[in-house]
Scaffold this motif. Sequence first.
Motif, PDB file in Angstrom:
ATOM      1  N   ILE A 180       3.741   1.248  13.923  1.00 33.95           N
ATOM      2  CA  ILE A 180       2.618   0.607  14.614  1.00 33.95           C
ATOM      3  C   ILE A 180       1.349   1.343  14.231  1.00 33.95           C
ATOM      4  O   ILE A 180       1.232   2.549  14.428  1.00 33.95           O
ATOM      5  CB  ILE A 180       2.816   0.640  16.138  1.00 33.95           C
ATOM      6  N   THR A 185      -6.747  -5.942   9.385  1.00 30.73           N
ATOM      7  CA  THR A 185      -5.685  -6.500   8.553  1.00 30.73           C
ATOM      8  C   THR A 185      -5.408  -5.658   7.328  1.00 30.73           C
ATOM      9  O   THR A 185      -4.368  -5.823   6.698  1.00 30.73           O
ATOM     10  CB  THR A 185      -6.055  -7.924   8.114  1.00 30.73           C
ATOM     11  N   LEU A 244      -2.129  -3.801   7.167  1.00 32.48           N
ATOM     12  CA  LEU A 244      -0.899  -4.549   6.930  1.00 32.48           C
ATOM     13  C   LEU A 244      -0.641  -4.792   5.452  1.00 32.48           C
ATOM     14  O   LEU A 244       0.371  -5.379   5.091  1.00 32.48           O
ATOM     15  CB  LEU A 244      -0.956  -5.899   7.654  1.00 32.48           C
ATOM     16  N   ASP A 253       4.176  -2.093  10.163  1.00 32.68           N
ATOM     17  CA  ASP A 253       4.783  -3.380  10.517  1.00 32.68           C
ATOM     18  C   ASP A 253       3.854  -4.236  11.358  1.00 32.68           C
ATOM     19  O   ASP A 253       3.833  -5.456  11.237  1.00 32.68           O
ATOM     20  CB  ASP A 253       6.087  -3.152  11.278  1.00 32.68           C
ATOM     21  N   VAL A 254       3.103  -3.594  12.247  1.00 32.38           N
ATOM     22  CA  VAL A 254       2.226  -4.331  13.157  1.00 32.38           C
ATOM     23  C   VAL A 254       1.061  -3.428  13.513  1.00 32.38           C
ATOM     24  O   VAL A 254       1.205  -2.205  13.585  1.00 32.38           O
ATOM     25  CB  VAL A 254       2.997  -4.769  14.431  1.00 32.38           C
ATOM     26  N   THR A 255      -0.114  -4.009  13.688  1.00 26.13           N
ATOM     27  CA  THR A 255      -1.262  -3.236  14.147  1.00 26.13           C
ATOM     28  C   THR A 255      -1.613  -3.666  15.565  1.00 26.13           C
ATOM     29  O   THR A 255      -1.530  -4.841  15.909  1.00 26.13           O
ATOM     30  CB  THR A 255      -2.496  -3.438  13.248  1.00 26.13           C
ATOM     31  N   ARG A 291      -1.391  -7.715  15.494  1.00 24.59           N
ATOM     32  CA  ARG A 291      -1.414  -8.532  14.284  1.00 24.59           C
ATOM     33  C   ARG A 291      -0.289  -8.089  13.364  1.00 24.59           C
ATOM     34  O   ARG A 291      -0.017  -6.887  13.250  1.00 24.59           O
ATOM     35  CB  ARG A 291      -2.767  -8.422  13.580  1.00 24.59           C
ATOM     36  N   TRP A 292       0.319  -9.060  12.708  1.00 19.57           N
ATOM     37  CA  TRP A 292       1.438  -8.745  11.820  1.00 19.57           C
ATOM     38  C   TRP A 292       1.491  -9.750  10.686  1.00 19.57           C
ATOM     39  O   TRP A 292       0.864 -10.806  10.730  1.00 19.57           O
ATOM     40  CB  TRP A 292       2.744  -8.724  12.606  1.00 19.57           C
ATOM     41  N   ARG A 293       2.256  -9.418   9.649  1.00 20.06           N
ATOM     42  CA  ARG A 293       2.392 -10.297   8.489  1.00 20.06           C
ATOM     43  C   ARG A 293       3.565 -11.259   8.691  1.00 20.06           C
ATOM     44  O   ARG A 293       4.619 -10.855   9.192  1.00 20.06           O
ATOM     45  CB  ARG A 293       2.635  -9.473   7.221  1.00 20.06           C
ATOM     46  N   ASN A 313       7.054 -10.243   6.978  1.00 14.74           N
ATOM     47  CA  ASN A 313       7.711  -8.990   7.321  1.00 14.74           C
ATOM     48  C   ASN A 313       9.098  -9.286   7.895  1.00 14.74           C
ATOM     49  O   ASN A 313       9.226  -9.953   8.918  1.00 14.74           O
ATOM     50  CB  ASN A 313       6.871  -8.219   8.348  1.00 14.74           C
ATOM     51  N   LEU A 361      10.520  -6.006  14.406  1.00 12.29           N
ATOM     52  CA  LEU A 361       9.209  -6.606  14.648  1.00 12.29           C
ATOM     53  C   LEU A 361       9.257  -7.737  15.671  1.00 12.29           C
ATOM     54  O   LEU A 361       8.477  -7.731  16.637  1.00 12.29           O
ATOM     55  CB  LEU A 361       8.602  -7.080  13.327  1.00 12.29           C
ATOM     56  N   ILE A 391       7.198  -8.024  19.270  1.00 17.31           N
ATOM     57  CA  ILE A 391       6.292  -9.133  19.564  1.00 17.31           C
ATOM     58  C   ILE A 391       6.739  -9.863  20.824  1.00 17.31           C
ATOM     59  O   ILE A 391       5.914 -10.244  21.673  1.00 17.31           O
ATOM     60  CB  ILE A 391       6.213 -10.096  18.370  1.00 17.31           C
TER      61      ILE A 391
END
Length: 295
Positions: free
Chosen positions: A99, A137, A140, A146-148, A272-274, A277, A282, A286
């Motif tokens: 994170i 972003t 990422l 993995d996630v911000t 925020r995440w891709r 991924n 993840l 979420i």
Amino acid sequence: MRSSIQLASLNYALVVAEEGSFLRAARRAGIDHTALSRRIRDLEYAMGTRIFHRHARGVGPTPAGERFLDRLRSVLLELDNTLTLARTGIKDEQQRLSIGSNGLVLAGRALDVIIEFGKCHPNVTVRLIDGSYPEPTAALGGIQVDVTVTSSSRSNGGPFELMLWKDTLAVVAASNHSLANCPVIEWSELRQETLLVRRGEAFLLADAVGNGVQLPAIVEHHVSAGILLRLVGNGLGVALIYDGDANDVPEDAVCRKLRIGGKPIQICNFARWRPDNANPALPIFIAFLRDRYPS
């Protein structure tokens, strides 16, 4: 042959065998009966043999089809068992989740949420990356995050973003500072001050106060939030934190409300995440956030 046969078509074949009719099977499967008939015809073509007899009363398996369907039931049952074991293995296996943040957010309330997640999911090892980026972003872009959980004054508007909570900025000054006696500080009163920020927070600050608003002299430090507040307590400048994190201020400093034109400076916090991924930890994180911060 395997690449030309879809799993859905195999399931449809079993439904047709159980219903004895394309029409009833289509209703049960929730698709058009002509589309279902075409699926079965394509399956038979790919296999090179007839699975069903068509007759006036409906359909029934051929001898070859009977043998195929019996074997298919066993194969699909074994597949379901394998998937169940895989899901169980994912839940039980120790997983890792990275994170990242872009400044102030990885403290106080956000850190409490991450700690709570760790307690609820002891099989997930969380790694915190307190890096500041000109754009959230950007973190990422590499596989290390993995996630911000990031601060921003605006949403990207994408589906792979979750708004968590809103907070307002406050001023931290030394307890013997002239501003310490003011319960509310206007932005204009910081004009002659030295504002201490962490790497990347100047970008966030300029974004929050808006274009055309003059910023005080800014000194950027590549240190933790705790060290920055110690510098403030020793009279080397003032700093900004979230109003909700006032309890984290050391004894030699005070926290005061900040206003600009009489209005608070509001900051939103996002996860925020891709979309590409594949880390199984993840979606767990979420889902945890969605449960606590429903949009």
